[in-house]
Design a protein around this motif. Structure first.
Motif, short mmCIF file in Angstrom:
data_model
loop_
_atom_site.label_atom_id
_atom_site.label_comp_id
_atom_site.label_asym_id
_atom_site.label_seq_id
_atom_site.Cartn_x
_atom_site.Cartn_y
_atom_site.Cartn_z
N UNK A 262 0.85 -1.19 0.00
CA UNK A 262 0.00 0.00 0.00
C UNK A 262 0.89 1.25 0.00
N UNK A 263 0.59 2.18 -0.89
CA UNK A 263 1.43 3.36 -1.07
C UNK A 263 0.64 4.63 -0.81
N UNK A 264 1.27 5.58 -0.12
CA UNK A 264 0.64 6.87 0.16
C UNK A 264 1.54 8.00 -0.31
N UNK A 265 0.95 8.98 -0.96
CA UNK A 265 1.68 10.16 -1.43
C UNK A 265 1.50 11.28 -0.41
N UNK A 286 4.53 11.15 9.07
CA UNK A 286 5.21 9.87 8.81
C UNK A 286 4.90 8.87 9.92
N UNK A 287 5.01 9.32 11.14
CA UNK A 287 4.77 8.44 12.29
C UNK A 287 3.34 7.88 12.26
N UNK A 288 2.42 8.71 11.80
CA UNK A 288 1.00 8.33 11.78
C UNK A 288 0.67 7.30 10.70
N UNK A 289 1.42 7.33 9.57
CA UNK A 289 1.03 6.49 8.44
C UNK A 289 2.07 5.44 8.02
N UNK A 290 3.26 5.48 8.56
CA UNK A 290 4.36 4.64 8.06
C UNK A 290 4.12 3.15 8.23
N UNK A 291 3.39 2.77 9.25
CA UNK A 291 3.20 1.34 9.49
C UNK A 291 2.22 0.71 8.52
N UNK A 292 1.36 1.52 7.93
CA UNK A 292 0.34 1.00 7.02
C UNK A 292 0.69 1.19 5.55
N UNK A 293 1.52 2.22 5.27
CA UNK A 293 1.81 2.56 3.88
C UNK A 293 3.30 2.73 3.62
N UNK A 294 3.68 2.47 2.38
CA UNK A 294 4.97 2.93 1.89
C UNK A 294 4.78 4.39 1.47
N UNK A 295 5.53 5.30 2.06
CA UNK A 295 5.32 6.72 1.84
C UNK A 295 6.23 7.27 0.75
N UNK A 296 5.64 8.12 -0.09
CA UNK A 296 6.37 8.83 -1.14
C UNK A 296 6.11 10.32 -0.95
N UNK A 336 -3.38 6.20 -1.26
CA UNK A 336 -3.78 7.33 -0.44
C UNK A 336 -2.97 8.57 -0.80
N UNK A 337 -3.61 9.72 -0.76
CA UNK A 337 -2.92 11.01 -0.87
C UNK A 337 -3.17 11.76 0.43
N UNK A 338 -2.09 12.32 1.00
CA UNK A 338 -2.18 13.02 2.29
C UNK A 338 -1.70 14.45 2.11
N UNK A 349 -5.30 9.26 -9.58
CA UNK A 349 -4.60 7.98 -9.47
C UNK A 349 -4.64 7.41 -8.07
N UNK A 350 -5.28 8.10 -7.13
CA UNK A 350 -5.33 7.62 -5.74
C UNK A 350 -6.74 7.10 -5.41
N UNK A 351 -6.78 6.11 -4.52
CA UNK A 351 -8.07 5.56 -4.10
C UNK A 351 -8.74 6.45 -3.05
N UNK A 352 -7.95 6.90 -2.08
CA UNK A 352 -8.50 7.69 -0.98
C UNK A 352 -7.66 8.94 -0.77
N UNK A 353 -8.26 9.94 -0.13
CA UNK A 353 -7.61 11.23 0.12
C UNK A 353 -7.84 11.64 1.56
N UNK A 354 -6.79 12.17 2.20
CA UNK A 354 -6.90 12.69 3.56
C UNK A 354 -6.37 14.12 3.57
N UNK A 355 -7.24 15.06 3.86
CA UNK A 355 -6.84 16.46 4.00
C UNK A 355 -6.92 16.80 5.49
N UNK A 356 -5.76 16.93 6.12
CA UNK A 356 -5.69 17.03 7.58
C UNK A 356 -6.31 18.31 8.12
N UNK A 357 -6.12 19.42 7.42
CA UNK A 357 -6.83 20.65 7.71
C UNK A 357 -6.41 21.41 8.96
N UNK A 358 -7.27 22.36 9.34
CA UNK A 358 -6.95 23.32 10.40
C UNK A 358 -6.82 22.67 11.77
N UNK A 359 -7.65 21.67 12.07
CA UNK A 359 -7.57 21.03 13.38
C UNK A 359 -6.19 20.41 13.60
#
Length: 380
Positions: A262-265, A286-296, A336-338, A349-359
């Protein structure tokens, strides 16, 4: 005459244009994304109309490297011109007009003086005769070019700075919250001061991706969906874009290759002036997503943090490559795109998107910095 809709002065403008204009179109760009959209607009024209536009690349806020030469070699534009646009800080004599004044009248008089003098000082750096062009498209007209065009009574089309950039904060209103109606009158009707995003006298209209996401409607907004422009591309158009925008396509393909994991941008942004804080932001991501995704990582063009140095264990895509280019690489798929504030809807080209936002950003800086007032409830 293109994109001249709903503006009362258009008939007079068209007559003036037809009498004195000798060139077709010109685009004034300040970022790689601006150039990308310029290509899209031109590629959606009939074949016989292509190749008749001038591209102006301002180096004021973006390090383009050898990009201008790559665009020239493509042969797609009739002319590619580099623009040594000057920020107001290059003219120390303007500083006195920017001092905060409690008195509205005095503040307005200073702004009038600033507007006129800034345009006059910018004139010697203007690289083309804009009066020769029938259609002028300006991305981010809040930059000095906007002051110059209005001071010289040159009509132009504004184009939004980034995808849905007015959704999160329309700077025309945010920069002029107090007495907005008076200021808009002084800009639109009198041309005494300058307000961006369509509120200047010589701005014909402003192209936006999606009018529905903008809090305050405005008659000059013209909806030109980016998705529709992309859908109008042929395969050879996409290949040309990749050739121009991606210096090393093989290296990019290697960075996004399918490793059956699984890859995340991760899309970076020039968040927080303090680079140590910015580093912490992306370390936490990175700490939040590294265990689930290969990060680019895809660094933002104006992000000065050295991601290759700070994140050596991860693939880093060259910052000069617009994220939209990945849409054109056949077989490119990511899970995933973050992003923090980046609009991610254009990434097909991504299945899911996470926009972390103001919070998310509240942990790293004063919330008032990135939380904008509800413009629909503001008294202008």
């Amino acid at each position: 005459m293109e994109n001249c809709r709903g503006v009362g002065k258009c008939s007079k403008f068209i007559k003036e244009q037809s009498e004195i204009k000798v060139k077709e179109r010109i685009y004034v760009c300040h970022t790689f994304y601006h150039v990308y959209v310029s290509f899209l607009k031109e590629m959606n024209l009939p074949i016989e109309k292509r190749g008749k536009a001038t591209l102006v690349i301002s180096h004021m806020s973006t390090d383009f490297g050898d990009f201008s030469e790559r665009v020239r070699k493509s042969g797609f534009f009739e002319e590619v011109v580099d623009f040594d646009e000057k920020h107001e800080r290059c003219f120390p004599e303007l500083a006195k007009y920017r001092q905060k004044e409690k008195n509205f009248i005095k503040s307005t008089l200073n702004r009038i003086k600033f507007t006129k003098k800034f345009a006059r000082l910018q004139a010697e750096y203007i690289p083309v005769d804009f009066k020769q062009y029938r259609d002028i498209y300006v991305f981010c007209d809040s930059d000095p070019i906007g002051f110059y065009l209005n001071a010289n009574h040159i009509y132009y089309h504004a184009v939004e700075d980034g995808l849905n950039c007015l959704k999160n904060g329309d700077l025309a209103h945010l920069d002029n919250l107090n007495h907005f109606k008076i200021k808009a009158f002084l800009s639109q009707k009198c041309n005494l001061i300058f307000i961006q995003n369509g509120y200047s006298k010589y701005c014909i209209d402003m192209e936006v991706n999606d009018i529905s996401v903008i809090a305050i409607p405005f008659e000059k907004y013209v909806e030109v969906p980016r998705k529709k422009l992309v859908e109008g591309l042929r395969r050879e158009d996409k290949d040309l874009l990749l050739k121009v925008f991606v210096p090393d396509i093989d290296k990019l393909k290697q960075a996004i290759q399918d490793n059956n994991v699984k890859t995340a941008l991760v899309l970076t942004e020039p968040l927080c002036p303090d680079l140590s804080v910015r580093k912490q932001i992306f370390e936490d991501i990175v700490e939040r997503y590294k265990d689930e995704y290969m990060l680019v990582f895809k660094p933002h063009p104006r992000d000065e943090l050295d991601y290759k140095k700070e994140f050596p264990d991860y693939q880093i895509i060259d910052k000069v490559v617009p994220m939209e280019m990945l849409n054109f690489i056949e077989g490119c798929k990511m899970d995933l795109a973050i992003g923090v504030f980046t609009e991610l809807d254009a990434l097909e080209f991504v299945k899911d998107r996470v926009r972390l936002g103001a919070d998310f950003m509240d942990k790293y800086e004063d919330p008032s910095i990135h939380r904008f007032p509800d413009l629909t409830k503001c008294k202008h």
